[in-house]
Motif scaffolding. Structure first.
Motif, PDB file in Angstrom:
ATOM      1  N   GLY A   3       0.817  -1.207   0.000  1.00 59.16           N
ATOM      2  CA  GLY A   3       0.000   0.000   0.000  1.00 59.16           C
ATOM      3  C   GLY A   3       0.853   1.259   0.000  1.00 59.16           C
ATOM      4  O   GLY A   3       1.924   1.282   0.603  1.00 59.16           O
ATOM      5  N   ILE A   4       0.363   2.287  -0.666  1.00 56.05           N
ATOM      6  CA  ILE A   4       1.047   3.581  -0.697  1.00 56.05           C
ATOM      7  C   ILE A   4       0.098   4.640  -0.171  1.00 56.05           C
ATOM      8  O   ILE A   4      -1.040   4.763  -0.636  1.00 56.05           O
ATOM      9  CB  ILE A   4       1.483   3.960  -2.126  1.00 56.05           C
ATOM     10  N   ILE A   5       0.597   5.423   0.791  1.00 54.13           N
ATOM     11  CA  ILE A   5      -0.128   6.599   1.271  1.00 54.13           C
ATOM     12  C   ILE A   5       0.734   7.807   0.946  1.00 54.13           C
ATOM     13  O   ILE A   5       1.856   7.924   1.439  1.00 54.13           O
ATOM     14  CB  ILE A   5      -0.413   6.518   2.784  1.00 54.13           C
ATOM     15  N   LEU A   6       0.226   8.665   0.098  1.00 57.86           N
ATOM     16  CA  LEU A   6       0.928   9.877  -0.330  1.00 57.86           C
ATOM     17  C   LEU A   6       0.377  11.055   0.451  1.00 57.86           C
ATOM     18  O   LEU A   6      -0.844  11.239   0.528  1.00 57.86           O
ATOM     19  CB  LEU A   6       0.716  10.088  -1.830  1.00 57.86           C
ATOM     20  N   CYS A   7       1.251  11.845   1.053  1.00 59.90           N
ATOM     21  CA  CYS A   7       0.801  12.954   1.880  1.00 59.90           C
ATOM     22  C   CYS A   7       1.776  14.123   1.778  1.00 59.90           C
ATOM     23  O   CYS A   7       2.988  13.924   1.726  1.00 59.90           O
ATOM     24  CB  CYS A   7       0.708  12.490   3.335  1.00 59.90           C
ATOM     25  N   GLY A   8       1.221  15.325   1.723  1.00 60.04           N
ATOM     26  CA  GLY A   8       2.075  16.501   1.675  1.00 60.04           C
ATOM     27  C   GLY A   8       1.292  17.779   1.891  1.00 60.04           C
ATOM     28  O   GLY A   8       0.062  17.780   1.946  1.00 60.04           O
ATOM     29  N   HIS A   9       2.031  18.863   2.003  1.00 59.25           N
ATOM     30  CA  HIS A   9       1.455  20.187   2.254  1.00 59.25           C
ATOM     31  C   HIS A   9       0.608  20.673   1.076  1.00 59.25           C
ATOM     32  O   HIS A   9       0.883  20.325  -0.080  1.00 59.25           O
ATOM     33  CB  HIS A   9       2.571  21.192   2.514  1.00 59.25           C
ATOM     34  N   GLY A  10      -0.391  21.499   1.408  1.00 60.38           N
ATOM     35  CA  GLY A  10      -1.245  22.081   0.376  1.00 60.38           C
ATOM     36  C   GLY A  10      -1.910  20.987  -0.441  1.00 60.38           C
ATOM     37  O   GLY A  10      -2.424  20.016   0.098  1.00 60.38           O
ATOM     38  N   GLY A  11      -1.885  21.138  -1.766  1.00 64.72           N
ATOM     39  CA  GLY A  11      -2.472  20.156  -2.675  1.00 64.72           C
ATOM     40  C   GLY A  11      -1.445  19.217  -3.269  1.00 64.72           C
ATOM     41  O   GLY A  11      -1.679  18.624  -4.323  1.00 64.72           O
ATOM     42  N   PHE A  12      -0.303  19.056  -2.608  1.00 62.21           N
ATOM     43  CA  PHE A  12       0.780  18.210  -3.107  1.00 62.21           C
ATOM     44  C   PHE A  12       0.301  16.806  -3.452  1.00 62.21           C
ATOM     45  O   PHE A  12       0.516  16.308  -4.554  1.00 62.21           O
ATOM     46  CB  PHE A  12       1.906  18.151  -2.068  1.00 62.21           C
ATOM     47  N   ALA A  13      -0.347  16.148  -2.497  1.00 59.68           N
ATOM     48  CA  ALA A  13      -0.751  14.753  -2.686  1.00 59.68           C
ATOM     49  C   ALA A  13      -1.814  14.609  -3.776  1.00 59.68           C
ATOM     50  O   ALA A  13      -1.689  13.756  -4.656  1.00 59.68           O
ATOM     51  CB  ALA A  13      -1.251  14.165  -1.368  1.00 59.68           C
ATOM     52  N   SER A  14      -2.840  15.434  -3.741  1.00 60.54           N
ATOM     53  CA  SER A  14      -3.902  15.312  -4.746  1.00 60.54           C
ATOM     54  C   SER A  14      -3.386  15.684  -6.130  1.00 60.54           C
ATOM     55  O   SER A  14      -3.801  15.105  -7.134  1.00 60.54           O
ATOM     56  CB  SER A  14      -5.117  16.151  -4.366  1.00 60.54           C
ATOM     57  N   GLY A  15      -2.449  16.624  -6.204  1.00 58.32           N
ATOM     58  CA  GLY A  15      -1.869  17.004  -7.492  1.00 58.32           C
ATOM     59  C   GLY A  15      -1.056  15.880  -8.107  1.00 58.32           C
ATOM     60  O   GLY A  15      -1.204  15.569  -9.294  1.00 58.32           O
ATOM     61  N   LEU A  16      -0.198  15.257  -7.301  1.00 56.70           N
ATOM     62  CA  LEU A  16       0.581  14.119  -7.812  1.00 56.70           C
ATOM     63  C   LEU A  16      -0.329  12.940  -8.143  1.00 56.70           C
ATOM     64  O   LEU A  16      -0.113  12.240  -9.131  1.00 56.70           O
ATOM     65  CB  LEU A  16       1.637  13.687  -6.799  1.00 56.70           C
ATOM     66  N   ALA A  17      -1.349  12.720  -7.323  1.00 66.47           N
ATOM     67  CA  ALA A  17      -2.286  11.628  -7.584  1.00 66.47           C
ATOM     68  C   ALA A  17      -3.019  11.847  -8.906  1.00 66.47           C
ATOM     69  O   ALA A  17      -3.207  10.909  -9.679  1.00 66.47           O
ATOM     70  CB  ALA A  17      -3.282  11.498  -6.435  1.00 66.47           C
TER      71      ALA A  17
END
Length: 144
Positions: A3-17
């Motif tokens: 499993g991968i959980i991507l997390c970051g400041h602002g919209g970092f995670a949703s942008g990369l996703a």
């Protein structure tokens, strides 16, 4: 599948996703969590705990974060230390995310971590270095 959980400041995670979905399509065992300015450490902790619970409990988990020492990294680190088979990587870039999303099947979290670090470094380059690398490669021509 790991499993991968991507997390970051602002919209970092949703942008990369979103970029990953555009290139690779929807990915299983993957959750992206943003940490906007309006959020709190307590809320992020709760969101990451829910994400861990939502992933297959039989598989390892890797947290991909944006900044070493930032709140997403620190919260993920706290959760990772609670159970074996969890890793935290900081400095995530799109190259790392794409390659590792495709390569993760059958990998342990430790093997994923080692490969991801190599992949992330490969993805950090510049035009001058790439042009020089191309010049250094021998030309393959017709033999006599």
């Amino acid at each position: 599948m790991l499993g991968i959980i991507l997390c970051g400041h602002g919209g970092f995670a949703s942008g990369l996703a979103q970029a990953m979905r555009q290139i690779l399509g929807e990915q299983p065992q993957f959750i992206a969590i943003d940490f906007p300015e309006s959020s709190t450490t307590a809320l992020l902790t709760s969101q990451l705990e829910e994400a861990v619970a939502a992933l297959d409990a039989q598989e390892d988990i890797v947290f991909l974060t944006d900044l070493l020492g930032g709140t997403p990294f620190r919260v993920a680190s706290t959760l990772a230390l609670q159970k074996a088979g969890r890793e935290v990587i900081a400095g995530t870039n799109l190259q790392l995310l794409l390659e590792m999303a495709l390569e993760r099947d059958g990998l342990s979290s430790e093997t994923f971590r080692l490969q991801a670090l190599e992949c992330g470094h490969r993805g950090l380059t510049c035009l001058a270095d790439e042009l020089e690398r191309c010049r250094e490669e021998p030309l393959v021509g017709e033999g006599i």
